[in-house]
Design an enzyme around this catalytic site. Structure first.
Site, PDB file in Angstrom:
ATOM      1  N   GLY A 208       0.828  -1.205   0.000  1.00  8.81           N
ATOM      2  CA  GLY A 208       0.000   0.000   0.000  1.00  8.81           C
ATOM      3  C   GLY A 208       0.856   1.246   0.000  1.00  8.81           C
ATOM      4  CG  ASN A 209      -0.170   4.659  -1.716  1.00  7.79           C
ATOM      5  OD1 ASN A 209      -0.855   5.534  -1.208  1.00  7.79           O
ATOM      6  ND2 ASN A 209      -0.547   3.986  -2.799  1.00  7.79           N
ATOM      7  NE  ARG A 210       3.849   8.544   4.929  1.00  6.39           N
ATOM      8  CZ  ARG A 210       4.738   9.499   5.177  1.00  6.39           C
ATOM      9  NH1 ARG A 210       5.926   9.445   4.614  1.00  6.39           N
ATOM     10  NH2 ARG A 210       4.435  10.507   5.967  1.00  6.39           N
ATOM     11  CB  SER A 211      -2.605   8.260  -0.720  1.00  4.96           C
ATOM     12  OG  SER A 211      -3.656   9.132  -1.014  1.00  4.96           O
ATOM     13  CB  ALA A 275      -1.502   7.474  -4.191  1.00  2.00           C
TER      14      ALA A 275
END
Ligand code: CTP
Length: 405
Positions: A208-211, A275
């Protein structure tokens, strides 16, 4: 300001709305209909607003309240607005204090309808809503979900916190843009994506990512406050649904692509604030991946995901559609943040690229943002540090200028 309350069960939610306005320093006059008083009594409204409350025009007649309340208001919000109230407002009836107030008000007017799905969808209601919108009122789309009783569908009153947000933005815009069309996006369908996608390795693990989704939600909220019909494709966010916005929830980039492309076929603008992960694991295990006894680690092979922004920009699902991308850049040995962003704008083929300098990692999860909006025509608009809501409105200003009349 005036909070009008019509006679629906959602009247109890208006208590929270009045409380929020009072606590944030607004001088609130509550004007219920007599039907609303069947649900929530006058003493509740009086206690929450600190003012006497009347539904008819016969109290304190010497103060001419049926004219004065509307004339003095800087905003009238009717929440909930019932089918009956919308019909009366559309036809200019004035048989109680609220309908008189609506006729005398010259400030922005917001209706937050709540009723059963059949009543909302009825041709009569839809015609009344169209009439009110045509006169410049903001009529928020009802939310979907549980209605009174056991049924579900479109017709719920959005959360009071979100109605409060819409009203706050309408009031701010009316102060800043006196005389200009506040609902300048009425008649436009727009799509916003938000959040970060998850790419699963097995049923419990993902990349995943930090968005946070905050900027995308701010964009959706701002567009709804300006009258647009908004679809928000939200990837893995834990944020409240913005009032008047259709929210479609997704997890993976593939799902995001499917939903964005489907919604974009009818859209005048698409803003890719999400994102999406650029890569996904090539193989997804059906069962949870186990540790091995010999201490070896599994290798993860990645496959590149389709670039949704590039696809949208290349295919242009609708003539004149405005496509907006976001770029989070740090700059590197090959170029500055703006050099890399200009190259990305050309590579993606979108109309506008909102560029964040993320060298300090400051944007993620923060309520604030600053950006440069680059346009395909070579122009650039610098937006100084401010709220994500403020940036959202500048982005919509830039988009609205590009809509063909
Ligand atoms: N985007 C997209 N589909 C993807 C990846 C990104 O539509 N698979 C969109 C994002 O929503 C954003 C924009 O493209 O609007 C910029 O994404 P970014 O990942 O920064 O662009 P890349 O082309 O992947 O550039 P980089 O090489 O810097 O990662």
């Amino acid at each position: 300001m005036v909070v009008g309350v019509a006679g629906g069960i959602a009247a109890y939610k208006a208590c929270e709305l009045v409380r929020r306005f009072s606590e944030s320093g607004h001088d609130v006059t509550v004007v219920p209909t007599s039907a609303a008083l069947q649900f929530v009594g006058a003493s509740t409204w009086a206690a929450l607003s600190g003012k006497a409350v009347a539904a008819d025009v016969w109290s304190a007649v010497h103060e001419v309240p049926h004219v004065r309340i509307g004339q003095e208001a800087d905003l009238v919000v009717v929440a909930p607005a019932t089918a009956d109230l919308l019909a009366k407002a559309a036809h200019g009836l004035a048989d109680d204090l609220l309908t008189n107030t609506l006729l005398t008000a010259r400030c922005p007017v917001v209706f937050a309808p709540a009723m059963h799905t059949e009543m909302w969808e009825h041709a009569a209601t839809q015609a009344n809503v169209a009439t009110l919108r045509g006169r410049g009122a903001l009529v928020i789309e009802p939310a979907e979900g549980r209605l009174t009783g056991k049924d579900t569908g479109k017709g719920r009153l959005p959360e009071p916190s979100e109605i409060f947000e819409v009203c706050t933005q309408v009031m701010a815009r009316s102060r800043e843009h006196a005389g200009r069309d506040l609902v300048d996006l009425v008649g436009h369908r727009v799509v916003v994506s938000a959040g970060g996608t998850r790419e699963y390795l097995d049923p419990v693990r993902f990349l995943g990512n930090r968005s946070s989704g905050l900027q995308g939600y701010a964009l959706a909220r701002a567009a709804a406050a300006r009258g647009a019909e908004v679809t928000l494709i939200a990837a893995n966010t834990a944020l409240a649904d913005p009032a008047g916005v259709t929210v479609v929830r997704v997890e993976t980039t593939a799902q995001l692509r499917t939903e964005v492309l489907a919604a974009s076929a009818q859209a005048d603008a698409v803003v890719m604030a999400a994102a999406p992960a650029d890569f996904r694991p090539t193989d997804v295990s059906d069962a949870k991946i186990k540790k091995s006894d010999d201490g070896s680690s599994p290798a993860i092979t990645l496959t590149q995901n389709p670039d949704i922004l590039r696809e949208l920009s290349g295919d242009r699902l609708r003539a004149g559609q405005v496509i907006v991308g976001f770029a989070a850049e740090t700059g590197d040995s090959t170029g500055s943040v703006l050099d890399l962003a200009r190259a990305k704008l050309a590579r993606k083929g979108c109309d506008l690229l909102v560029v964040n300098d993320v060298s300090g990692g400051a944007v993620f999860g923060s309520p604030d943002n600053e950006a440069v909006i680059l346009a395909a025509d070579g122009s650039a608009v610098e937006v100084p540090r401010g709220s994500k809501a403020a940036l959202a409105h500048v982005i919509w200003d830039q988009i609205a200028r590009r809509f063909t009349p």
